[in-house]
Design a protein around this motif. Structure first.
Motif, PDB file in Angstrom:
ATOM      1  N   UNK A 164      -8.682 -32.836 -10.509  1.00 44.64           N
ATOM      2  CA  UNK A 164      -9.562 -33.281  -9.412  1.00 44.64           C
ATOM      3  C   UNK A 164     -10.117 -34.644  -9.809  1.00 44.64           C
ATOM      4  N   UNK A 167     -13.569 -35.454 -11.728  1.00 44.25           N
ATOM      5  CA  UNK A 167     -14.183 -34.188 -12.125  1.00 44.25           C
ATOM      6  C   UNK A 167     -14.868 -34.297 -13.491  1.00 44.25           C
ATOM      7  N   UNK A 168     -14.283 -35.070 -14.392  1.00 43.29           N
ATOM      8  CA  UNK A 168     -14.792 -35.175 -15.763  1.00 43.29           C
ATOM      9  C   UNK A 168     -16.294 -35.436 -15.801  1.00 43.29           C
ATOM     10  N   UNK A 170     -18.414 -35.141 -13.547  1.00 46.84           N
ATOM     11  CA  UNK A 170     -19.196 -34.162 -12.798  1.00 46.84           C
ATOM     12  C   UNK A 170     -19.208 -32.799 -13.471  1.00 46.84           C
ATOM     13  N   UNK A 171     -18.762 -32.721 -14.718  1.00 49.78           N
ATOM     14  CA  UNK A 171     -18.830 -31.456 -15.449  1.00 49.78           C
ATOM     15  C   UNK A 171     -19.612 -31.689 -16.746  1.00 49.78           C
ATOM     16  N   UNK A 172     -19.760 -30.657 -17.564  1.00 50.34           N
ATOM     17  CA  UNK A 172     -20.540 -30.817 -18.790  1.00 50.34           C
ATOM     18  C   UNK A 172     -19.681 -31.483 -19.859  1.00 50.34           C
ATOM     19  N   UNK A 173     -19.973 -32.766 -20.082  1.00 46.19           N
ATOM     20  CA  UNK A 173     -19.266 -33.549 -21.093  1.00 46.19           C
ATOM     21  C   UNK A 173     -20.297 -34.256 -21.964  1.00 46.19           C
ATOM     22  N   UNK A 244     -19.138 -30.328  -3.349  1.00 44.78           N
ATOM     23  CA  UNK A 244     -19.474 -31.756  -3.486  1.00 44.78           C
ATOM     24  C   UNK A 244     -18.466 -32.682  -2.792  1.00 44.78           C
ATOM     25  N   UNK A 247     -15.059 -33.752  -4.254  1.00 42.63           N
ATOM     26  CA  UNK A 247     -14.032 -32.716  -4.189  1.00 42.63           C
ATOM     27  C   UNK A 247     -13.508 -32.551  -2.760  1.00 42.63           C
TER      28      UNK A 247
END
Lengths: 277, 277
Positions: A164, A167-168, A170-173, A244, A247
């Motif tokens: 996606x 996505x990176x 928008x995620x826990x990183x 979101x 996406x």
């Protein structure tokens, strides 16, 4: 963008032999097919197995040394996997001494990667003339484990964003130490590649297309085929009320693009690349 | 239908090692995945090539000696190709003497066949927990050219009807002598196989699912993915006014089934086959 389209060299193992006019060797076309394919098929020959292995994997073309490189340039393929899996173990133990010093890109395990899109069912008058519209790419290269942390993070972000876009972040990183440890990334130095593309409608032999009774009886044409991403379904512990925008926007656009490609491919006859040997 | 579900033996090269509970060995499940896959990836090791070959091919499970056999029984895989292509040439020249006389099924070229369906993008809190819902099957066996005309016709009909059910008798059949000559069929005697299936929603580590700020920020769930066959587009020499019922009816049904599978897979957690070793 290079001034001149780069092409992969044609080797005996990579050349498109059957229906040569469907063969394409330009890096941009091949990389485009690979990068738009959500599942790649990776093949290699394990020692002591009577059969080659095939693994479905997620992968993406990129350049760690020059991240802004575009699709038409020389790129590596990054594949995502797990340290415990067979391909990773084999790669780790592959004798790197096999590669002559002047050709370090030949270090690692020889693998072949296939990326295939089905674009349509081509229905002709006779079973023999039935076909598919499709885009199929192959890459041949040597796979080695990525050990540099910065390169690994680059590849993990690249691959996550291929599932996606965006996505990176928008995620826990970033991934924690345990996650970095449990995930492996393979870098494939590509020796060469090729693609085969079919577009257009059905083609039958003249003996059949001049048979009026047959023409009156058998429907001929193309059923376009494409992939669709349905309405997202929230998971058990999701707390974000609305899907979101990054996406939803991408999903709608990608669905529309896929449909348009499959439909328009029917009206487009194969363009033979006359510059290709 | 056998009284007891038949399972393929687990060999070192076929066993699902990573995430064992996703491994399935029942013939019916594996054959079902293969038969519903419009493109198979076929891998083999050509002599004198540094890389294994992968070819996208059309194939279907069947039994020439007992055509009424169902999916859960011992079946062969039939693959469709062209006499001029590399795989056919290799098979024709493969030394059949390699097989011990008491094991004639080992005659032919060792190949591995992959059938893969992507069913959903599984979006978790962390990139590492991202996954796909999928059904993936592998078959390992020996491929040999079909030389018997009746068996070849059986396989050609089987494969044509796998593209569109009932298409064979709605096209110009039987194939003429030139068509029989130019088309080859491979029969794969299957040694073993395995499948790997993922269903369900995202799974994250407790450290993340208990992080309220993270939960409030990252959407988690599944984007179901399935294949769609669009409105048929008539070809240049088509004379049949309406798209025939056997094609339209099947298209609508197959589209609906594919959508339902992808959506329902999200709500279904993996059922571990406890009877499997």
């Amino acid at each position: 963008m290079p001034l001149r389209e780069l092409q992969y060299p044609t080797e005996p193992y990579s050349r498109v032999n059957r229906l040569k006019d469907r063969g394409v060797y330009t890096l941009e076309t091949i990389h485009q097919i690979v990068n738009s394919c959500p599942m790649l098929h990776v093949s290699f020959q394990p020692p002591n197995s009577p059969f080659p292995a095939i693994l479905p994997m997620i992968g993406q073309m990129g350049s760690f040394s020059r991240p802004s490189a575009d699709l038409g340039e020389v790129l590596d393929l990054y594949l995502h996997g797990y340290v415990s899996s067979r391909i990773m173990n084999l790669t780790r133990t592959a004798p790197s001494s096999q590669a002559p010093q002047e050709e370090p890109e030949l270090e690692g395990m020889p693998i072949t990667v296939a990326a295939t899109h089905l674009d349509g069912l081509v229905l002709a008058l006779t079973p023999n003339s039935h076909s598919y519209n499709y885009r199929s790419a192959l890459l041949f290269g040597h796979a080695a484990l990525v050990t540099d942390t910065a390169e690994k993070l680059y590849a993990m972000e690249l691959i996550t964003n291929s599932v996606v876009p965006d996505r990176w972040r928008h995620s826990r990183v970033p991934p924690n130490a345990a996650e970095m440890q449990s995930t492996s990334v393979l870098r494939v130095r590509v020796s060469t590649g090729s693609a085969k593309i079919r577009t257009g409608g059905p083609h039958d032999e003249r003996g059949d297309t001049e048979d009026e009774a047959l023409l009156g009886r058998v429907w001929t044409g193309v059923v376009p085929v494409h992939s669709v991403m349905g309405k997202p379904i929230a998971g058990g512990y999701n707390r974000v009320g609305e899907v979101p925008g990054y996406l939803e926007g991408w999903r709608r656009e990608a669905n529309a693009d896929a449909e348009v490609y499959a439909r328009e491919a029917v009206g487009r006859e194969v363009v033979a690349k006359k510059t290709v040997n």
